[in-house]
Write an enzyme that holds these catalytic residues in place. Structure first.
Site, PDB file in Angstrom:
ATOM      1  N   GLU A 761      26.846 -24.553 -22.003  1.00 42.07           N
ATOM      2  CA  GLU A 761      25.611 -24.201 -21.294  1.00 42.07           C
ATOM      3  C   GLU A 761      24.596 -25.255 -21.659  1.00 42.07           C
ATOM      4  O   GLU A 761      24.303 -25.445 -22.850  1.00 42.07           O
ATOM      5  CB  GLU A 761      25.096 -22.875 -21.821  1.00 42.07           C
ATOM      6  N   CYS A 795      15.855 -22.899 -22.074  1.00 41.72           N
ATOM      7  CA  CYS A 795      16.609 -23.689 -21.086  1.00 41.72           C
ATOM      8  C   CYS A 795      16.195 -23.263 -19.693  1.00 41.72           C
ATOM      9  O   CYS A 795      16.244 -24.037 -18.750  1.00 41.72           O
ATOM     10  CB  CYS A 795      18.112 -23.495 -21.199  1.00 41.72           C
TER      11      CYS A 795
END
Ligand SMILES: Cc1cc2nc3c(=O)[nH]c(=O)nc-3n(C[C@H](O)[C@H](O)[C@H](O)COP(=O)(O)OP(=O)(O)OC[C@H]3O[C@@H](n4cnc5c(N)ncnc54)[C@H](O)[C@@H]3O)c2cc1C
Length: 1002
Positions: A761, A795
């Site tokens: 990720e 993020c």
């Protein structure tokens, strides 16, 4: 200044007590004599008959809703149109919006039943009228055809006019002068008025200043026109505390008390000068304690002595309503003053239910059955009537049964009044005025421009359109009057039926699959204080964990490989139980982990609480998924005489490499997923946050995960690289930068032996698109949260905001104004909104970017940062989205304007970045939303909300392209990626023949 703001201890009552206990008390107290019940029936029936007989040729919104109920697609389309159309400045977007909404309902086959002007005018404008639309035409393209006949400007103008008509039904005037003129007494029994200045709550200091001025001007104008009658027969004003302060929230209490109390006192003094009624509106439940602090401090101000006009609203749908009455009564007694108290049922029920679910509270602060609200309203009314004359009760309701019950309980006409909203309850109060001219009533009259009325309008449409609403049922002739006369106590019946069967308690939101993590309401002072004290009592660990040597890392992998054998054979149900135990332990030690997150990760209180909850959710979610996936295996279909079973099993040793920005949640998420899938794990946390990881591993070991199956290796990137390269590593799960993910991928590809999977990720240049139909206040909230919360170190954080040019100036100004109100500082202080960035290196990098932007971009906001590793929010406008080429991991927002016709270029620019993690869209045009969703390959898309804070099992998280490999963390496909598959086929006929088949016979 307040004479003594510590007059009484601050208001305190259980935030969300059990409904059943309250119901038992209320049901016990609700008994009236048969004669009383008969009188209530008689009065209420007459009022309902009057409502039903009302034949207003103009028609009201009730007629409109009867024509297009909110439970239909047409009704909903209409509401969305009403909410947004009037604020859209450009023709292109307005036309698109109108077409979008009309296409959503079957307006073509809808035959208008009403004869009311409003309904027909609107219906015509919407293209419903059979005079305009020929039978057989499909809704799609309606506007196209209409346009050919009428021309686009005519359709647009007519639709806008219809929406204005709807709005004007609820608004007394666009200016206070116009409203006063309309309110001028014309009948023998004129209504009293309470004027309200429309608008959303303040987001900026300028907003708050503007609202203050509007209230002050209105008080002056109302006062001058007020006549000579004494109170209570005088007009009044209603004020919203959230309009007078840009951060009217519990955590900003000190600031609110300092800044808002003097403003409220100032307005109250002005109202006192004209002896007006001055009512503070009731807002959301989490602001109740704060509101009462502010109100008590203002009310106690010496300059207000001798005036009986000060008042506040209390919501009966809140379980604390009677406690609030007691508190206000105590205050009035202590000060030897009178107070006016408006009893409402409450306007934000849907919001309250959602908020309690989202925050994982122990219960709801409001009732979940409407009859409980009604029952409580009557109990509160009874209490208030008993407190006359110290309290002057003002019963705000449009419900004929509620009115009739209060009339019965009041036993006479003195010392109270009824209230209604302008545009509602006209027929009811007209009839009451005829039957009981001695009973006073007041009209709450919103004042404001069309742009400001939208949110208010939608609340009223929802209120009038809700199936449970009295107004909606009274307007529906198919509902027998007897049904409307059913007493709330009879509807509830028994105390154990107090809760709505379809609204589970927040803890059971995901039941029976898993338990929801417990949260906390910061608006509940006792809960917040307890948490803060618990955190403060946590002592910092004496020393930081030592970094591992490469030899220690190697040894950990070898040991994990040995541990794998036993762990992979541990039954899935046992592994799941350990994770659930870990979740429970974590819940019990919330304060410990929050303290660590604040000290080591610089996280604010809100962020820390959310992170602990996320970690708990990961444990429970993967445990529940694991039970399903790793249990007995799945029988596969096949020929007789054979059994075929497919099973998932662990791959071996997983290296779990996690980042510092979610040092607990991502760390535990990776580790528990790998463990649940039957793998042994070597976890390497970020070197910035070793303590949190060490404590998390300790917790898992304590929960039963054997030390041989879970190993912790502290270290930097070199140690991570050593783990990845180790031949015994069977899988890698990584969260961090795209660049490091690529390096890992290459290292894995270069290894001999089995091909090792990588679950990565990574980051993103996350965008949000805002068009002209969006609500600026909502956009400001969501942009500020998405871009600046957690100091932008998520993020998912918003980096690039695309705003349609025609609304850009206003939107950017509001966002900048809201950013200015954020408090930077010590994350241990609950009032802090933005903490430090992770370290000096991060700060340096961000400062360098800011310096470059200051030269290359237009600066809309450049906040000041305190000393230390702080970076203040910044807002830069770029000429072109292409100027932002990499993820900037901090509180820096880049804005680009676009024209409606160039939306395609915006989408192309987002695609060009190659990332696809999160995307925000603010638009009321579903077609636009659908097109964007279909076109962009982005992992998590959020429409008309903020774009951070993905919830485990609700918004599984992870992106496309440069943003990661998938599958999504906290989603149903995650665990399988950590596993390998095995089928076992057994020839069950091997020992001589197929006994089962033969036994079946004929
Ligand atoms: C003069 C005036 C001032 C007002 N000021 C305020 C204010 O300051 N703050 C504020 O919040 N509202 C305020 N309101 C709005 C008010 O709350 C609503 O208009 C009112 O709730 C409608 O009540 P009713 O008796 O007319 O209708 P009814 O239809 O009898 O009752 C509707 C009430 O039931 C509640 N309800 C619906 N479903 C459920 C359920 N499943 N469980 C529990 N409750 C449910 C609704 O939320 C609503 O409160 C004001 C209203 C008036 C008339």
């Amino acid at each position: 200044m307040p004479s003594d703001s510590a007059l009484l201890p601050p208001f305190s009552a259980p935030y969300a007590p059990d409904d059943v206990g309250i119901a038992a008390t209320l049901l016990g107290a609700a008994k009236l004599s048969a004669a009383q019940e008969a009188r209530i029936d008689r009065v209420a029936r007459k009022l309902i008959e009057a409502i039903r007989a009302n034949d207003d040729p103009l028609g009201g919104v009730e007629d409109m809703l009867r024509e297009f109920a909110l439970s239909t697609k047409e009704g909903l389309a209409l509401m969305v149109l009403a909410e947004a159309l009037l604020r859209v400045p450009d023709a292109r977007t307005a036309d698109q919006f109108i077409e979008d909404k009309l296409a959503q309902g079957d307006f073509v086959h809808h035959e208008t039943k009403s004869t009311a002007f409003l309904v027909n005018a609107s219906a015509w404008a919407l293209g419903v009228s059979a005079r305009v639309i020929q039978p057989g035409e499909t809704p799609q393209g309606t506007i196209g055809r209409l346009t050919k006949r009428l021309g686009a400007p005519a359709v647009r103008a007519a639709t806008r006019q219809a929406m204005r008509l709807m709005g004007s039904h609820f608004v007394l005037g666009e200016t206070i002068e116009a409203a006063l003129e309309r309110a001028r007494p014309r009948s023998e029994h004129p209504s009293r008025y309470s004027f309200d200045m429309l608008g959303e709550g303040a987001r900026t200091a300028d907003d708050a200043g503007r609202y203050f001025d509007a209230y002050a001007r209105a008080i002056e104008a109302i006062g001058r026109a007020a006549g000579a009658n004494p109170l209570p027969d005088r007009p009044g004003i209603s004020v919203k505390l959230s309009a007078l302060h840009p951060r009217f929230e519990a955590v900003s209490r000190a600031r609110v008390m300092n800044e808002l109390v003097p403003r409220l006192v100032d307005l109250a003094r002005r109202a006192k000068a004209f002896n007006l009624n001055f009512t503070v509106d009731a807002e959301e439940a989490d602001r109740l304690e704060l509101s009462l602090d502010v109100i008590a401090a203002a009310f106690a101000d010496n300059s207000l002595v001798g005036w009986d006009g000060f008042g506040l609203a209390i919501q009966a749908y809140q379980k604390r309503a009677t406690d609030v009455i007691d508190y206000v009564d105590g205050l009035a007694r202590k000060l030897d003053r009178r107070v006016m108290l408006r009893l409402v049922k409450g306007a934000y029920w849907d919001t309250e239910i959602k908020r309690a679910q989202e925050r994982g509270l122990d219960g709801y602060p409001v009732f979940s059955r409407k009859a409980m609200t009604d029952l409580n309203y009557i109990a509160c009314a009874q209490k208030l009537l008993g407190l006359r004359p110290r309290i002057f009760p003002q019963f705000a309701t449009h419900n004929a049964l509620t009115v009739a019950t209060i009339l019965e309980l009041a036993g006479g006409s003195g010392g109270f009044e009824f209230q209604r909203l302008h545009g509602m309850g006209e027929a009811l109060y007209a009839q009451l005025g005829e039957d009981r001219p001695d009973i006073a009533h007041r009209t709450y009259a919103p004042v404001g421009s069309h742009r400001d009325l939208l949110a208010y309008l939608v609340r009223r449409l929802l209120e009038n359109g809700a199936n449970s609403s009295f107004v909606a049922q009274a307007a529906d002739n198919t509902v027998p009057i007897d049904a409307l006369l059913r007493r709330p106590a009879d509807i509830i019946g028994a105390a154990n039926r107090a809760c709505h069967p379809d609204i589970p308690p927040p803890a059971d939101l995901y039941a029976p699959f898993r338990q929801n993590s417990r949260g906390i309401e910061f608006g509940e002072r006792s809960a917040l204080d307890k948490l803060v004290a618990g955190i403060a009592a946590e002592r910092a660990p004496a020393h930081k964990p030592a970094m591992a040597t490469p030899q220690q890392a190697e040894a950990a992998v070898v040991a994990a490989r040995t541990g794998f054998t036993g762990w992979s054979r541990t039954a899935a149900v046992q592994r799941a139980k350990m994770l659930e135990r870990a979740a429970d332990l974590l819940e019990g030690r919330g304060a410990h982990f929050i303290a660590l997150l604040q000290r080591e990760g610089g996280k604010t209180l809100d962020d820390s609480v959310s992170e602990v909850r996320e970690a708990i959710d990961f444990c429970r979610y993967y445990a529940a998924q694991g039970r399903k996936l790793f249990g007995d295996g799945q029988e596969m279909p096949g020929p007789t005489g054979e059994s075929n079973v497919l099973r998932l099993r662990g791959r071996g040793v997983f290296a779990a490499i996690s980042p510092w920005n979610f040092p607990l949640a991502i760390f535990l998420g990776q580790v528990t997923a790998a463990l649940m899938a039957g793998n042994a794990v070597v976890a390497k946390p970020a070197e910035q946050t070793p303590l949190i990881a060490a404590e998390a591993v300790k917790l898992l070991h304590q929960a039963g995960v054997p030390a041989s199956a879970l190993h912790l290796v502290q270290g930097d990137g070199k140690i991570g690289a050593a783990l990845v390269a180790h031949p015994a590593i069977a899988g890698v799960v990584f969260t961090g930068s795209t660049e490091v993910a690529r390096t890992i991928n290459r290292a894995l590809a270069a290894k001999d032996g089995p091909i090792v999977p990588l679950i990565a990720e990574t980051g993103g240049i996350n965008a949000m698109i805002v068009d002209a139909t969006a609500l600026p206040e909502q956009v400001a909230d969501d942009v500020v949260t998405s871009a600046f919360r957690s100091a932008g170190q998520r993020c998912s954080a918003l980096r690039l905001l695309f705003v349609q040019d025609v609304v850009a100036d206003r939107m950017i100004e509001m966002i900048a104004g809201a950013a200015r109100e954020l408090k930077l500082g010590d994350p241990a202080d609950p009032a802090t909104h933005v903490g430090p960035v992770i370290d000096a290196e991060a700060k340096q990098k961000l400062d360098a970017h800011i310096a470059r932007m200051k030269k290359e971009a237009r600066v809309h906001f450049a906040g000041d940062a305190p000393a230390g590793n702080f970076v203040a929010p910044q807002i830069f406008e770029l000429r072109d989205a292409g100027l932002l080429t990499e993820e900037v991991f901090g509180p820096i927002l880049h804005v680009v304007r676009y024209r409606a016709e160039t939306l395609d270029r915006v989408l192309a620019a987002i695609e060009r970045s190659g990332y696809g993690l999160t995307l925000g869209i603010h638009s009321r045009i579903e077609d636009t939303v659908d097109d964007i969703v279909a076109r962009l390959e982005v992992g998590n898309i959020y429409v008309n909300r903020n774009m951070i804070g993905a919830v485990v099992g609700v918004q599984p998280f992870g992106g496309f392209g440069l943003s990661g490999t998938g599958p999504k963390a906290g989603g149903p496909h995650y665990l399988a990626r950590f596993a390998t598959e095995q089928t076992v086929t057994v020839n069950t006929a091997a020992a001589g023949g197929n006994a089962a088949l033969l036994a079946g016979g004929e």
